[in-house]
Design an enzyme around this catalytic site. Structure first.
Site, PDB file in Angstrom:
ATOM      1  N   SER A  20     -10.054  14.543  44.164  1.00 29.13           N
ATOM      2  CA  SER A  20      -9.515  13.205  44.424  1.00 29.13           C
ATOM      3  C   SER A  20      -8.656  13.271  45.674  1.00 29.13           C
ATOM      4  O   SER A  20      -8.179  14.347  46.056  1.00 29.13           O
ATOM      5  CB  SER A  20      -8.673  12.742  43.228  1.00 29.13           C
ATOM      6  OG  SER A  20      -7.907  11.593  43.556  1.00 29.13           O
TER       7      SER A  20
ATOM      8  N   TYR B 208      -2.004  14.226  37.018  1.00 33.00           N
ATOM      9  CA  TYR B 208      -3.342  13.999  37.578  1.00 33.00           C
ATOM     10  C   TYR B 208      -3.461  14.652  38.952  1.00 33.00           C
ATOM     11  O   TYR B 208      -4.447  15.358  39.246  1.00 33.00           O
ATOM     12  CB  TYR B 208      -3.602  12.501  37.680  1.00 33.00           C
ATOM     13  CG  TYR B 208      -4.959  12.143  38.233  1.00 33.00           C
ATOM     14  CD1 TYR B 208      -6.094  12.199  37.435  1.00 33.00           C
ATOM     15  CD2 TYR B 208      -5.106  11.750  39.560  1.00 33.00           C
ATOM     16  CE1 TYR B 208      -7.347  11.875  37.942  1.00 33.00           C
ATOM     17  CE2 TYR B 208      -6.347  11.420  40.079  1.00 33.00           C
ATOM     18  CZ  TYR B 208      -7.463  11.488  39.263  1.00 33.00           C
ATOM     19  OH  TYR B 208      -8.698  11.165  39.774  1.00 33.00           O
TER      20      TYR B 208
END
Length: 594
Positions: A464, A477
């Protein structure tokens, strides 16, 4: 011409039947595997090889076909013409092929496969009138038609442009060995002396050909005799190429993109000569019968079956169909979002797709849709990537039932927002179990099998933009995705010597279901629902579909890219992380609008 009886005469192919075929003053050694009565596949070797170059491919084909390979005159266990000069013309090599075809498959046309000079001769076989009706299909690799090559040269010399001149000079540099082979005596002395002794080690180092007893002890004489292939044909055909060199059978062209001897530009105009052409490419060097036998066996099998069933099926509609057609691709988290889009993009490129998801119904839907999008085959498997034992069982089942995965996409992931002090140890474990350990399990179990097979592959880990963009709202995350990015970089370094690429794909804001299922630490259920709806609305307004990430995944595998930021905001964040990390740290202090 006459054929001798069957017998076991010391061939290195386990279980092979060997016969002798006499034609044109020479005696050819022919090896056969598989049941007669099945479609016959004839394998023709190149220079400076013997039929043993095909042993790995032949053993993989023998379960479905009657497989035949013969030593070209003057090579291996076949006898050499006398005198050598004039004994290796394409016309005489065509006589040899017809004699072998008549001996092993007198009543049915054969499927022809050629590599290097085996492909050069096979182009002659498939374009001359006297073989019409004897060849059902032809698979060519690493060897052009000399007639097509001659026309290719003439067009570039008659109408030179900077691009065409560059192509001529480039191929001329690649063809340096051809000039040496035209010199008298020197090649023979080299092959019977130091070059012949050093050649196996050179292949192993430069071409990554396994050191498994190939090439055989006949190499020095094979190479010395084979020099006449060049001397008897090259100058004559390149000066005066035939104008009617059109293929009278379907052709599958397999082009190794890292071939140091032949430019892929040689085949730019091939559709003019081959009305029924299927193109395949793979990231490998010249000796693919030894370095990529699994891939070749699959492509040859699929092509032969399609011809036997009435003709090659239309190529898959997607981009990179030449690269991924028939390859086995496994995608985790394939039930929705980026995983689903990636599985379908590989399906459109003609791959065999394994859709893996913990939601069995979602995985089945993706697999079914993949079949409708052009996948060579597709299956659904259920697994939780965070469960080590479940992943071990999956890897064992996939390898047993479908084979070693060619491309692995570790995509499954979950989202978690909230401040660091609101994130519990249980929250951390859940995020790391899926986002990081799921990737570790996939790389370890499927990547190890790729490495042990020794025929290359590619691993894609979906990270990501959060991997390099710190955020006060996404500590868990972002940490998991940063770890995936570093794992990918480390694994890429380790596997580079095994021809296995590793890519970290780093999307920015993409409209996927992860926003509606993300968890938020430190809030009650009602507030979590509100935050999910707000996140989903914001990502929806951004308007970036998962198909854009899927396209980036295929492009990254085709180009063997290391880190691929997707979307403008991801590319900006990646650039800032490299050149202005302080700016990213200041941005990270800003409280998000959620």
């Amino acid at each position: 011409m006459t054929a001798g009886g069957d017998g076991l005469s010391g061939t290195v192919w386990a279980g092979a039947r060997e016969r002798r075929v006499r034609t044109g003053g020479v005696e050819l050694c022919v090896a056969e595997l598989g049941e007669r009565g099945r479609p016959t596949v004839v394998l023709v070797h190149g220079y400076p090889d013997s039929k043993e170059v095909w042993s790995e491919v032949a053993s993989r084909l023998a379960g479905r076909f009657h497989v035949v390979a013969y030593d070209v005159r003057g090579h291996g266990r076949s006898t050499a013409p006398r005198p050598l000069r004039g004994g290796f013309t394409l016309e005489k090599l065509t006589d040899d092929f017809l004699a072998v075809a008549d001996a092993v498959s007198p009543d049915r046309p054969v499927h022809l496969v050629g590599h290097d000079w085996g492909s050069v001769q096979a182009w002659e076989f498939v374009t001359v009138g006297r073989t019409a009706g004897r060849i059902a299909s032809f698979t060519s690799m690493s060897g052009p038609s000399l007639d097509h090559f001659g026309h290719w040269i003439q067009r570039r010399t008659k109408r030179p442009t900077p691009r065409r001149v560059g192509q001529l000079l480039g191929q001329g540099a690649r063809s340096w060995y051809i000039y040496l082979l035209h010199t008298p005596v020197l090649p023979e002395l080299a092959w019977r002396g130091p070059l012949g002794r050093a050649w196996p080690r050179m292949l192993e180092r430069a071409e990554k050909v396994p050191g498994d007893g190939y090439p055989t002890s006949s190499l020095p004489s094979d190479a010395a005799h084979g020099a006449w292939l060049y001397r008897d044909n090259i100058r004559r055909r390149l000066r005066d190429p035939r104008a009617d060199a059109h293929a009278h059978a379907p052709v599958q062209l397999i082009t190794p993109l890292k071939d140091v001897f032949l430019s892929e530009r040689l085949y730019d105009d091939l559709e003019e000569w081959v009305p029924r052409l299927t193109r395949r490419t793979l990231p490998a060097k010249h000796w693919i019968p030894r370095s990529r036998p699994d891939r070749l066996a699959t492509w040859i099998s699929d092509f032969v079956v399609s011809v036997e069933d009435g003709g090659p099926k239309a190529p898959a509609p997607g981009r990179y169909a030449d690269r991924f057609g028939g390859r086995l691709v496994l995608v985790t988290g394939a039930g929705s979002g980026i995983g689903r889009a990636t599985a379908l993009a590989f399906a459109e490129a003609g791959a065999r797709v394994l859709a893996v998801d913990r939601d069995a119904e979602a995985a089945a839907r993706t697999a079914g849709e993949a079949r409708g999008r052009g996948a060579a085959a597709s299956w659904a498997e259920t697994a939780d990537v965070s469960d080590e034992q479940a992943m071990e069982k999956l890897a064992e089942r996939v390898t047993t039932e479908y084979g070693v995965v060619d491309v692995l996409v570790n995509n499954a992931g979950i989202g978690l927002g909230g401040s660091f002090f609101d994130t519990t140890p249980q929250d951390w474990r859940k995020v790391l179990d899926v986002n990081l350990w799921g990737v570790i399990h996939g790389c370890r179990l499927f990547g190890r099998r790729m490495a042990e097979r020794g025929q290359g592959g590619h691993i894609v880990n979906v990270a990501s933009a959060a991997a390099f963009q710190p955020s006060r709202a996404l500590p868990a995350y972002s940490t998991s995705k940063a770890a995936v990015l570093m794992l990918s970089e480390c694994l890429r370094a380790e596997l580079a010597g095994r021809d296995i690429g590793v890519t970290a794909v780093c999307p920015g804001f993409v409209n996927t279901p992860i926003t509606s299922t993300a968890r938020f630490a430190g809030v009650d259920a009602e507030e979590e629902r509100r935050l999910r709806k707000r996140a989903a609305r914001l990502y929806g307004l951004r308007g970036c579909p998962p198909e854009r990430v899927a396209a980036a995944v295929l492009r990254a595998v085709a180009r063997d890219e290391a880190v691929v930021p997707v979307t403008p905001e991801a590319r900006v964040a990646y650039a800032l992380s490299r050149w202005m990390p302080g700016a990213l740290r200041r941005i990270a202090r800003v409280k998000p609008p959620l």
